[in-house]
Design a protein around this motif. Sequence first.
Motif, PDB file in Angstrom:
ATOM      1  N   ALA A  35       0.871  -1.291   0.143  1.00  0.00           N
ATOM      2  CA  ALA A  35      -0.022   0.033   0.078  1.00  0.00           C
ATOM      3  C   ALA A  35       0.873   1.227   0.079  1.00  0.00           C
ATOM      4  CB  ALA A  35      -1.164   0.081   1.129  1.00  0.00           C
ATOM      5  N   GLN A  36       1.807   1.093   0.783  1.00  0.00           N
ATOM      6  CA  GLN A  36       2.660   2.376   1.028  1.00  0.00           C
ATOM      7  C   GLN A  36       3.561   2.684  -0.543  1.00  0.00           C
ATOM      8  OE1 GLN A  36       4.991   0.904   4.369  1.00  0.00           O
ATOM      9  NE2 GLN A  36       4.088   2.552   5.685  1.00  0.00           N
ATOM     10  N   ILE A  37       3.923   1.620  -0.924  1.00  0.00           N
ATOM     11  CA  ILE A  37       4.768   1.596  -2.283  1.00  0.00           C
ATOM     12  C   ILE A  37       3.618   2.134  -3.250  1.00  0.00           C
ATOM     13  CG2 ILE A  37       5.860   0.325  -3.894  1.00  0.00           C
ATOM     14  CD1 ILE A  37       7.111  -1.324  -1.631  1.00  0.00           C
ATOM     15  N   CYS A  38       2.538   1.490  -3.524  1.00  0.00           N
ATOM     16  CA  CYS A  38       1.588   1.819  -4.660  1.00  0.00           C
ATOM     17  C   CYS A  38       1.170   3.435  -4.507  1.00  0.00           C
ATOM     18  CB  CYS A  38       0.610   0.742  -4.656  1.00  0.00           C
ATOM     19  SG  CYS A  38       1.246  -0.600  -5.148  1.00  0.00           S
ATOM     20  N   HIS A  39       1.156   3.760  -3.209  1.00  0.00           N
ATOM     21  CA  HIS A  39       0.520   4.962  -2.947  1.00  0.00           C
ATOM     22  C   HIS A  39       1.591   6.385  -3.759  1.00  0.00           C
ATOM     23  CE1 HIS A  39      -1.206   8.325  -0.932  1.00  0.00           C
ATOM     24  NE2 HIS A  39       0.080   8.716  -0.329  1.00  0.00           N
ATOM     25  N   ARG A  40       2.802   5.747  -3.719  1.00  0.00           N
ATOM     26  CA  ARG A  40       3.812   6.650  -4.259  1.00  0.00           C
ATOM     27  C   ARG A  40       4.027   6.357  -5.857  1.00  0.00           C
ATOM     28  NH1 ARG A  40       9.255   5.905  -4.441  1.00  0.00           N
ATOM     29  NH2 ARG A  40       9.189   3.861  -3.232  1.00  0.00           N
ATOM     30  N   SER A  41       3.469   5.226  -6.314  1.00  0.00           N
ATOM     31  CA  SER A  41       3.575   4.799  -7.729  1.00  0.00           C
ATOM     32  C   SER A  41       4.800   5.055  -8.153  1.00  0.00           C
ATOM     33  CB  SER A  41       2.109   5.337  -8.660  1.00  0.00           C
ATOM     34  OG  SER A  41       2.090   6.578  -8.405  1.00  0.00           O
ATOM     35  N   PRO A  42       6.048   4.588  -7.782  1.00  0.00           N
ATOM     36  CA  PRO A  42       7.307   4.681  -8.479  1.00  0.00           C
ATOM     37  C   PRO A  42       7.412   4.102  -9.784  1.00  0.00           C
ATOM     38  CG  PRO A  42       7.412   2.907  -6.718  1.00  0.00           C
ATOM     39  CD  PRO A  42       6.022   3.632  -6.584  1.00  0.00           C
ATOM     40  N   ASP A  43       8.397   4.518 -10.536  1.00  0.00           N
ATOM     41  CA  ASP A  43       8.917   3.857 -11.666  1.00  0.00           C
ATOM     42  C   ASP A  43       9.547   2.571 -11.276  1.00  0.00           C
ATOM     43  OD1 ASP A  43      10.920   2.780 -13.537  1.00  0.00           O
ATOM     44  OD2 ASP A  43      10.263   4.590 -14.699  1.00  0.00           O
ATOM     45  N   LEU A  44       9.358   1.558 -11.338  1.00  0.00           N
ATOM     46  CA  LEU A  44       9.988   0.154 -10.949  1.00  0.00           C
ATOM     47  C   LEU A  44      11.502   0.390 -11.047  1.00  0.00           C
ATOM     48  CD1 LEU A  44      10.022  -2.805  -9.652  1.00  0.00           C
ATOM     49  CD2 LEU A  44       9.557  -3.448 -12.140  1.00  0.00           C
ATOM     50  N   PHE A  45      11.732   0.783 -12.389  1.00  0.00           N
ATOM     51  CA  PHE A  45      13.251   0.831 -12.418  1.00  0.00           C
ATOM     52  C   PHE A  45      14.203   1.952 -12.021  1.00  0.00           C
ATOM     53  CE2 PHE A  45      11.021  -1.934 -15.701  1.00  0.00           C
ATOM     54  CZ  PHE A  45      11.521  -2.993 -15.627  1.00  0.00           C
ATOM     55  N   ASP A  46      13.500   2.839 -11.513  1.00  0.00           N
ATOM     56  CA  ASP A  46      14.365   4.061 -10.809  1.00  0.00           C
ATOM     57  C   ASP A  46      14.590   3.423  -9.264  1.00  0.00           C
ATOM     58  OD1 ASP A  46      14.084   5.738 -12.781  1.00  0.00           O
ATOM     59  OD2 ASP A  46      12.486   7.035 -11.813  1.00  0.00           O
ATOM     60  N   ASP A  47      13.624   2.519  -8.814  1.00  0.00           N
ATOM     61  CA  ASP A  47      13.858   2.082  -7.398  1.00  0.00           C
ATOM     62  C   ASP A  47      14.707   0.993  -7.364  1.00  0.00           C
ATOM     63  OD1 ASP A  47      12.030   4.055  -6.475  1.00  0.00           O
ATOM     64  OD2 ASP A  47      10.661   2.536  -5.562  1.00  0.00           O
ATOM     65  N   GLY A  48      15.152   0.393  -8.574  1.00  0.00           N
ATOM     66  CA  GLY A  48      16.412  -0.552  -8.251  1.00  0.00           C
ATOM     67  C   GLY A  48      16.102  -1.945  -8.127  1.00  0.00           C
ATOM     68  N   PRO A  49      15.281  -2.625  -9.122  1.00  0.00           N
ATOM     69  CA  PRO A  49      14.820  -4.116  -8.899  1.00  0.00           C
ATOM     70  C   PRO A  49      16.280  -4.613  -9.338  1.00  0.00           C
ATOM     71  CG  PRO A  49      14.290  -3.256 -11.046  1.00  0.00           C
ATOM     72  CD  PRO A  49      14.575  -2.029 -10.449  1.00  0.00           C
ATOM     73  N   VAL A  50      16.409  -5.747  -8.904  1.00  0.00           N
ATOM     74  CA  VAL A  50      17.452  -6.542  -9.311  1.00  0.00           C
ATOM     75  C   VAL A  50      17.123  -7.671 -10.212  1.00  0.00           C
ATOM     76  CG1 VAL A  50      18.963  -6.212  -7.244  1.00  0.00           C
ATOM     77  CG2 VAL A  50      17.394  -8.155  -7.132  1.00  0.00           C
ATOM     78  N   SER A  51      17.954  -8.208 -11.100  1.00  0.00           N
ATOM     79  CA  SER A  51      17.830  -9.271 -12.211  1.00  0.00           C
ATOM     80  C   SER A  51      17.895 -10.569 -11.736  1.00  0.00           C
ATOM     81  CB  SER A  51      18.759  -8.758 -13.265  1.00  0.00           C
ATOM     82  OG  SER A  51      18.637  -9.987 -14.191  1.00  0.00           O
ATOM     83  N   PRO A  52      16.757 -11.366 -12.079  1.00  0.00           N
ATOM     84  CA  PRO A  52      15.671 -10.995 -13.103  1.00  0.00           C
ATOM     85  C   PRO A  52      14.395 -10.589 -11.973  1.00  0.00           C
ATOM     86  CG  PRO A  52      15.703 -13.402 -12.577  1.00  0.00           C
ATOM     87  CD  PRO A  52      16.614 -12.912 -11.695  1.00  0.00           C
TER      88      PRO A  52
END
Length: 421
Positions: A35-52
């Motif tokens: 809920a907290q993350i989606c409230h901000r609706s970040p760009d996934l790739f700006d937040d630093g996902p790791v592969s894959p």
Amino acid sequence: MSLGLDAASVSALADEPIDWRFKGLPASWWGLTPAQICHRSPDLFDDGPVSPVCVLDASALAHNLSTMARWCRKHRVELAPHGKTHMAPQLIERQLGAGATAITAATISQVRTFRAFGVRQVMLANELVDPAGLRWLVGEMARDPLFELVCWVDSIRGVELMSTALSTAGATRPVDVCVELGMPGGRTGCRGAAASDAVAAAAAASPQLRLVGVAGYEAALGHDVRPDALARVGGYLAELRATAVRLAGLFESEHVIVTAGGSTYFDEVADALGGEWPQGMSVRTVLRSGCYLTHDDGLYRRTSPLARTGLTGSSHLRPALSVWAQVISRPEPDLALVGMGRRDVSFDQDLPIPYGLSGQVTKLNDQHAYLRLGPEDRDRVEVGTWLQFGVSHPCTVFDKWAMIPMLDHDNRVVELIRTFF
Ligand SMILES: Cc1ncc(COP(=O)(O)O)c(C=O)c1O
């Protein structure tokens, strides 16, 4: 509970904190809730996902959901989508919201998962002869009078095992069953009229069971859509229809369930099992397609009636599930090794399909994909490049991811989808 599930327990998933258990997701999300993350609706790739990292496309998924719902309304068939595809209560909620009349399960464990989220109408598209499973079912049916489950029977021995287990467990109402019709060389299901009639008679005679319909699975032999295979499917569905008509006098419910249909032949199923039935027969024709929801770039792109018939534009299903992964090695001019393997993506139908490249994946290890590059790809793919891959067969991708970000067209996270395999 208006949708036939417990919306509060589904929305409570958005309040469970995220941590290292969910692979691929940014470490900056640990300790936060969906809920907290989606409230901000970040760009996934700006937040630093790791592969894959596996992602869902929100717009394609919504499109497929409404396209299939419209198709079912137009063809006057019900949809009880197979929940084993994604095992995601949030997606079940969407499917029920779009008009699904039940959710299909393959195992009693899957039924238990759906019940944890209050799903009221469940089709267990299988035989259930396990006394412990039946005992649990008896308790659950007693606990919630509105819970309805229908499962299959395909043998007299199965009818006897079920009847004994249900009676021993003190069942207070009968379990609904459909007699399952199979096909030579196929999977479960009675072979031929004599066997299905005998099983139906045994089920109807059992006080612990209520015979409510006939069931089948036309894709038990595969997903071939060439004319001779379609003719075979048509022949099987005609047999299913004839079985329902022949057994008309035995059914113990007002409406007879006639159910078949995955995501490859649902047009054939609607043609064969929809429409007019003999006078006095009130039939609910129920499809059980599951993969239509995310569609794919392989098996279902080739075989879905909403892709293969040359339909264009709004009627066409769109792939909604993909995996992003990074190139970790470029040891030869035409070879890239990608950090994504059998642990992350399906390989039971086809290997993953790279978007925007002419090359192809030729092999998968547990944690590596071998990407053979076309001449024009070679300068564009280097160590560190992120690539997106389409999949072939959603069921065997979903089961590898416990939380999947759903993205809008700007890669913003609109929801985090939990799965329970
Ligand atoms: C019995 C049964 N019904 C329905 C389906 C759903 O078909 P699909 O995965 O093509 O959507 C399956 C899938 O394996 C199945 O086994």
